[in-house]
Every structure is written in C-alpha cells, then in structure tokens.
Design a protein around this motif. Structure first.
Motif, short mmCIF file in Angstrom:
data_model
loop_
_atom_site.label_atom_id
_atom_site.label_comp_id
_atom_site.label_asym_id
_atom_site.label_seq_id
_atom_site.Cartn_x
_atom_site.Cartn_y
_atom_site.Cartn_z
N VAL A 205 -8.87 -1.58 -3.31
CA VAL A 205 -8.07 -2.81 -3.37
C VAL A 205 -8.01 -3.33 -4.80
CG1 VAL A 205 -7.92 -5.22 -2.62
CG2 VAL A 205 -8.58 -3.43 -0.99
N GLU B 232 -3.40 -1.97 -2.09
CA GLU B 232 -4.48 -1.26 -1.40
C GLU B 232 -4.07 0.19 -1.17
OE1 GLU B 232 -4.81 -0.09 2.04
OE2 GLU B 232 -2.64 -0.31 2.23
N GLY C 162 0.84 -1.19 0.00
CA GLY C 162 0.00 0.00 0.00
C GLY C 162 0.87 1.23 0.00
N ARG D 289 -11.22 1.13 1.71
CA ARG D 289 -9.94 0.97 1.04
C ARG D 289 -10.16 0.54 -0.40
NH1 ARG D 289 -6.48 3.76 3.64
NH2 ARG D 289 -4.73 2.60 2.74
N CYS E 149 -10.60 -4.66 -9.30
CA CYS E 149 -10.41 -3.79 -8.14
C CYS E 149 -11.76 -3.35 -7.59
CB CYS E 149 -9.54 -2.58 -8.49
SG CYS E 149 -10.00 -1.72 -10.00
N VAL F 257 -2.47 -1.35 7.38
CA VAL F 257 -3.64 -2.04 6.83
C VAL F 257 -4.28 -2.84 7.96
CG1 VAL F 257 -4.47 -3.72 5.13
CG2 VAL F 257 -2.47 -2.28 4.62
#
Length: 439
Positions: free
Chosen positions: A211, A161, A83, A209, A193, A372
């Motif tokens: 992803v 993410e 991320g 979030r 996504c 995360v």
C-alpha cells in the motif's frame, strides 16, 4: 443507512477516483466512511455488480479515459486511488512483472523526467505484449495528467495497493512524489508505503498487500494504518494428511490480545440477518461449525501437499479460484471425498464485503478474488483522508449494504455505458448458443 447513491445527480460531490475499480472494494470502503467515489472499470461483469450496488462507474479502459475522456472526471475529485491488475506481479500469475521490476523502475523515472510516452509504450510492449505490467504506471500518468491539465489541481491524496511484489515500485513512486522532480513541476507529497497483512485489520483471511499513501503537505506526516488484530502464524507446519487435530480446539486460539477473525466467526455473523444469503447450516456438525478447508493451491500436483485451514482460523487468500477450494465438515467426510464449496456471498464475506452485497454478471468468483477487502480499504482510506482509524460504528455498519433502487442502477448504467459506443470493444457482445441440429 442511506442508499450509496447521492441525492440529485449521482456524480454530485464525488471525491475519490478509483482506477481499476473492479466490483468496488475501495468504493464500498469509501461509502461506509462517508466519502463518494467513482470507479473506472473495463470488465462488463464487474460493472454490472457496481451498478446493482449503486456505485458510480465509467465502463471503459483506464488509459483511454485518461487520454481522450479526462474531462468527464468530476472536478470535485481530489483523491486518486486504485489497484492496477496484478497478474504479472502476482505469485499466482506469470511473474513477468516480478522479473522486470528493475526495468519498470526505470520506466517510472523515464515517465517523470519527460521522455516521449510513445517511445516508453513501445519499449513496454516489447517487455510485456499485453501491457498488463505497464498498467502499474497508470496512476502516475493520471497524476501527471492532472498536473499538466489547465483548470485541474493536483490530487490532494493518492492511495494505491497491489500485491507485495510491487512494494519496490511503490517505494520508487514515494521517492519521486517526495522530490517534485521533472513533470511533477515542483508538486511534492508526503508519501510512505507499507506491506499490510489483512488479518491484522479484522479481515478473516491471510493476504498481504503493498500500500502507498501520499498527501500534499499540510496534514502532517503520513502514518501507517494501525493494526487492530493479531497476526496469524503461518509457520504451523504442513499437514500431510487429514488428522483429528485438523479440527479446532481451544488450544488453536490466541491467548492474548484481539485475535484475528476466523472463517467461522465471519460466516456465523453474516448468516444472522433474516434476509442474508449466507446459510451456514450445512457447515454445522451437531450445532458446531468445525469445518476445514483444503486449498487448491500449493500442491505441486500432489493433493497431499495442499494447505489446510480450520474453521477457527482465517481463510487462505481469497482469489478468483476460491470456488475450487474444498470444504469438509469432518475428517470422515475428507476420507470419503465428501466436500462442499463456499458460495459467492460467503466468499464475499471472507473478503469483508457486506453479506447482502449484490454480486451480478458473470465470473463472480473472479470479481470477488480481484477485489480489495473493503475492511482493509476502510483502514487505509481512514488513515489517508482523516488520519485516524475507522470507528466501531462504521465497521459495524459495513456488514450490511443498503438497498439500491432499480432506477438508480439504471441511471448509473446509462452514465457508465451510455449507448455502449465508448465501452471496451466487444464487452457487451452477447454469445448465443448454436442451434441444435436434428439427427
């Protein structure tokens, strides 16, 4: 449960490379799913937490490792995860990345189609002086590096993410990964996504979030993780002043389905083990946990406009400023300004880190906020790597972190920092207090 450190050399059998690893949200998730990982992290404090937790780490800048130390990544790594820092895209940040989304999309295409990277970096620097926006390109650069390096194979799985504002960039990523164009050299992925709400996966906070999951063909269509809990209704209206209705009643709880996990529920469970650093006795009133939280955000300078959450509700998004949120046991306490704060272990629990996770180093609130949520990570990784949902046994085990021998932490620090000569500049600098002068 066994220690997170594998038998033999700590890097034996590592499958997952976690870029911008922070204190280990994705690594913790991988551990409880039975996968070994190694993280790259430049912040010394986050590295100290990782060493204490037994998580293999390279203390370095992600781009430097890619450019000059790529051969240090174990050949067994076949999953790329991470991320990128989100400050420039975040609502809480400057927003430079959000303003420049279309420009960054163009950079992604330029990178894939072989334009000189030095020229791309020059243009990125003019867009964002500290290059934080450019970090969203690093996962793509790592993929291209693997494809173009002799003796390396393309990553089998990619998991990324970021904050919701980055979803349009992940969509560009997914389209290019499906195409196999340019420097991808015909390597195509199944890629999708989504925007995922953390409370729908059992995380006791509201947080969304963006992803991306991509897999090489052969393991079927990429499907989104399956939500396990109800969403939290954010349209309850603003409470301008403290009122008795701020305290939980039966009517505040969902009537059907598996409800979201509340702050009280998560903290209560975390306080039960005998050795838990979470102690909620101070938050009880006549045996009940009926506190409420007043956020430090969204006030526009007016304390009356600050958001409020009941103990029977999920927490606000846990950020690096969570220690500024105020916790009140009662309306009476609110009226006289008698407040409490969440401790670091409690803040970690609201992120779904184990109650006894060994937070170390400085800036621990920032570490917690940057991570995360491991429980969300378990759902995402389980879907990406196994095409299923984590088992109840795995999720239950994730409440407690296994003990890590000091010898393992020292060995990992030696691997990650070595003689410190290749660590980020000044990251190990010790600031000593100035000598006091005698009047």
């Amino acid at each position: 449960m066994n220690s997170p450190g594998p038998q033999g050399h700590p890097l034996d059998g590592v499958r997952i490379l976690d870029l911008f690893a922070g204190p280990g949200g994705l690594d913790v998730a991988a551990h409880f799913l039975g996968f070994k990982s190694i993280g790259i992290e430049w912040d010394r404090n986050a590295c100290e937490t990782r060493y204490a937790a037994g998580l293999p780490t390279i203390h370095a800048d992600v781009s430097v490792v890619r450019e000059t130390r790529f051969d240090e990544i174990p050949a067994s790594v076949d999953v790329l995860a991470g991320g990128p820092p989100c400050q420039s895209f975040s609502v809480a940040g400057t927003g430079a990345g959000r303003v420049a989304l279309d420009t960054v999309k163009d950079f992604i295409h330029r990178l894939v189609h072989g334009e000189d990277e030095a020229e791309i970096d020059k243009d990125l620097h003019s867009l964002d002086e500290d290059l934080r926006t450019a970090l969203v390109l690093e996962p793509l650069r790592w993929l291209l590096k693997a494809i173009e390096t002799e003796g390396r194979d393309p990553y089998k799985v990619i998991v990324l993410e970021q904050v919701p504002a980055v979803l349009p960039l992940w969509e560009v990523y997914a389209k290019l990964l499906r195409s196999g164009e340019g420097r991808l050299q015909g390597v195509k992925y199944e890629a999708e996504c989504w925007a995922l709400k953390t409370e729908e996966f059992g995380v006791p906070q509201t947080r969304t979030r963006a992803v991306l999951v991509a897999r090489l063909p052969g393991d079927g269509t990429v499907r989104p993780p399956r939500a396990t809990h109800l969403p939290f209704d954010l349209r309850r209206g603003k409470r301008a002043t403290a009122q008795e209705e701020m305290l939980p009643t039966d009517s505040t709880l969902p009537r059907a389905g598996r409800p979201w996990v509340s702050m009280a529920e998560a903290l209560e469970a975390a306080s039960e083990p005998d050795d838990s650093p979470v102690d909620v006795s101070r938050l009880r009133t006549e045996g009940d946990m009926t506190f409420f939280v007043v956020s430090n955000y969204g006030s526009g300078g007016d304390p009356k406009n600050r958001g409020r959450r009941l103990s029977s509700e999920p927490a606000f998004t846990v950020t690096g400023k969570i220690s500024r949120n105020k916790v009140y046991k009662s309306v009476a306490d609110y009226e006289v300004g008698k407040s409490d704060r969440f401790t670091i272990p409690e803040s970690g629990v609201l992120q779904t880190f184990p109650h006894n996770f060994p937070w170390s180093g400085k800036d621990q609130a920032q570490q917690v906020g940057n991570a995360v949520p491991p429980r969300l990570g378990m759902h995402v990784l389980s879907r990406a790597l196994r095409d299923n949902t984590p088992s109840d046994e795995e999720l239950t085990a994730a409440a407690t972190w296994p003990a890590v021998p000091r010898t393992l932490s020292d060995e990992l620090r030696g691997i990650g920092c070595g003689d410190r000569s290749r660590c980020p500049a000044d990251s190990h600098k010790v600031t000593r207090p100035r000598p006091q002068t005698v009047p």
